[in-house]
Structures are given as C-alpha cells and as structure tokens.
Write an enzyme that holds these catalytic residues in place. Structure first.
Site, PDB file in Angstrom:
ATOM      1  N   SER A 116       0.824  -1.210   0.000  1.00 50.35           N
ATOM      2  CA  SER A 116       0.000   0.000   0.000  1.00 50.35           C
ATOM      3  C   SER A 116       0.858   1.260   0.000  1.00 50.35           C
ATOM      4  CB  SER A 116      -0.891   0.010   1.244  1.00 50.35           C
ATOM      5  OG  SER A 116      -1.530   1.261   1.414  1.00 50.35           O
ATOM      6  N   TYR A 139      -2.798  -0.174   9.791  1.00 55.31           N
ATOM      7  CA  TYR A 139      -2.868  -0.802   8.466  1.00 55.31           C
ATOM      8  C   TYR A 139      -1.577  -0.538   7.702  1.00 55.31           C
ATOM      9  CZ  TYR A 139      -3.957  -1.273   3.525  1.00 55.31           C
ATOM     10  OH  TYR A 139      -3.905  -1.596   2.181  1.00 55.31           O
ATOM     11  N   LYS A 177     -17.665  -2.483   0.242  1.00 58.02           N
ATOM     12  CA  LYS A 177     -16.645  -1.949   1.145  1.00 58.02           C
ATOM     13  C   LYS A 177     -17.164  -0.903   2.119  1.00 58.02           C
ATOM     14  CE  LYS A 177     -12.448  -1.291  -0.168  1.00 58.02           C
ATOM     15  NZ  LYS A 177     -11.247  -0.785  -0.859  1.00 58.02           N
TER      16      LYS A 177
END
Length: 315
Positions: A116, A139, A177
C-alpha cells in the site's frame, strides 16, 4: 491452478474477472464470506473451488495444500485504515502473509501481494526506499513491516515475489466496502440521492477539494499485475499508481457532469483524521517502468466516467 486470496473482495474479484477473460477458470478463491454480500462480486465469475481463509491458512502452515499451483495473488487483508487493534491487524496482514509467502517459496510458486502507498505516510516523496517510508496507522504499519520482511527474503528467493504498493484504487466491484469504498462511489450515491457531492474543505495547505491523490482505475492495476504474472523473472516491490496526482475535486466535477446535477459542497475536515491523513500522494513509477512495463493508465476523469457507466449498467 491459480489462487486468489481475498478473491471475493474488490481487487481480488477483478483479478478473477481478468483471468476469466484470458480463459482461465482453474482458480481457488480464498476469502472470509461472513459478509455474504460479497458473493455479489462473484455471480458473473467462474472459479474451480472456494476455501475459507482460516482453513486455507491451516493447510498452508502444514504444507498440506495438495494442489499444483501456478501463482498466488495474495489480496486478502484488513484494509481499514481506522482499525487500531494492532494484534488483529498484524495477525491478518502480517503473520498470514508470511505463512503464504513461505508456502510459495517452499513450492516454487509465483507470489504476488498487495502492499500500500500508505507506507509512505505524508510523503512528500513516494519512492520505494526506506528513507521515504513513515506509516501513520496500523494498516500502513502492517503493510510496511511485511515489505521489510520481503526485502530480507528477495536476495535468496528462487521464485517470483512481487509486492505492489497500491495507490488510490477505484472502480467496479467495491460496493461491499462500505465506508472504505472510493470517493467516486460515495459521491455518485450522494448525487443520485438528490444531495450535493461533499468534499473536505481547505486543510493542510490545500484549498477546498484540492487535496490530491494518485488515483488508479482497478482494471489498469490488474493489467499491470497480470503482466508480471507473464514475466515471472521480475521480482521486487513496486509502486502501482499512474504517476500523476489529481485533486478530489476532479472526481466530483466528473460525477456532476455525468449526471447533469449537483454542485460541490465543502465540509470541515474531520478532527479524527488530522495527523493520520495523506493530503497528497503521487507514485514514483520509474522502478515499474524500468522493469519493462509500458502499459497506459486512464486519467482520473476517464476512469470515473468508465466507472459511472459500469455502475449505471448495474442499477
């Protein structure tokens, strides 16, 4: 056989769609379908088998997955940037990824995984080197730490390992999502509900709606990943964006133009995001280009138009 973890999710289901277009249906889909609504991503896809993510993990750890596997696309993860349960995030995003990686290495299977752009924190340079990495949430840290682990493995690896640092991905099959869906998806819903599309006001030195990201259309992202599948001599960690930052305002303007109604409404920047928000991202894709990949990427307005058309066809 091809294995896609997180295969019922946004990017995973798009990978399966692209494989199907190439005539490949011998696919094992691995996911957690506790949220059964994710099955809507799968209704037009063809797979050979399904396995729960924890059942798959147990077989992988025991090296008891008795399948002839060509490649693993490891897309499964906790992708919520607002999740602060560090043990949970590291178990799902880090420890799980390590187990799948080592199974692939042991069995000489191509391993592609999702990293990411969040590993870079606030930037301002987004280049695949340690001095530019500064994750701002759990994250991001979990993705960063796995990249660090992969860096120790790469020099001795005898099979392909490719990590892709996704920038802002948007496009078909993200409906499930919820709050983590793309801005394009949310702004469309606002306009169709008769509301004005809402963007953050001025913040962090950027004018209202001027915070900018490197937005990449999911089909372009998948095409890049499949090129690496076909070129399995290429390994490494690569940024995967367009190389161009564009403002959130462009999304709103494109949605308004597409539907012929609404005007941008600016809201105050949320307190809980201050200090943990990327106001600007722009992938340095020189390493990606140096690998030999020459594919094109849609501009933000082109991609949003294509996405709105796809969503309209599903209404």
């Amino acid at each position: 056989m091809y294995i896609v973890t997180g295969g019922a999710g946004f990017i995973g289901s798009n990978i399966i769609k692209a494989l199907n277009k190439r005539g490949i249906t011998n696919i094992l889909l691995v996911d957690d379908l506790t949220d059964g609504k994710k099955c809507l991503n799968l209704s037009d896809l063809n797979i050979a088998d399904y396995m729960d993510m924890y059942d798959f993990l147990e077989l992988v750890k025991a090296n008891a997955l008795n399948l002839k596997v060509d490649a693993v696309f490891h897309e499964g993860a906790c992708s919520a940037t607002t999740e602060w349960n560090g043990k949970y995030v590291m178990d799902v995003n880090y420890q799980y990824s390590k187990a799948v990686l080592h199974w692939c290495l042991k069995n000489k299977v191509s391993f592609s995984y999702a990293s990411s752009a969040s590993v870079y924190g606030a930037g301002p340079i987004f280049q695949e080197t340690r001095d530019h990495e500064n994750p701002l949430n759990m994250y991001a840290f979990s993705k960063f730490q796995f990249d660090q682990y992969v860096r120790t493995i790469l020099p001795e690896a005898k099979s392909q390992i490719v990590g892709f640092r996704y920038f802002n991905v948007y496009g078909p099959r993200e409906n499930h999502k919820g709050s983590m869906a793309s801005v394009a998806f949310h702004l469309r819903n606002q306009v169709l509900a008769g509301e004005n599309p809402k963007l953050f006001g001025a913040y962090d030195g950027y004018e209202a709606g001027g915070q900018s990201r490197d937005f990449i259309y999911v089909e372009d992202l998948v095409e890049t990943k499949l090129w690496f599948l076909e070129n399995d001599d290429k390994s490494g960690i690569f940024n995967l964006g367009t190389g161009h930052a564009e403002p959130f305002r462009t999304i709103a303007e494109t949605v308004i133009e597409h539907y012929g109604k609404g005007e941008i409404e600016y809201i105050s920047f949320p307190e809980h995001l201050k200090g943990a928000y990327q106001s600007f991202t722009q992938a340095d894709i020189s390493k990606l280009r140096d690998s030999g990949y020459t594919g094109n990427f849609r501009s933000l307005s082109e991609g949003v138009k294509d996405y709105m058309t796809w969503l309209d066809s599903r209404d």
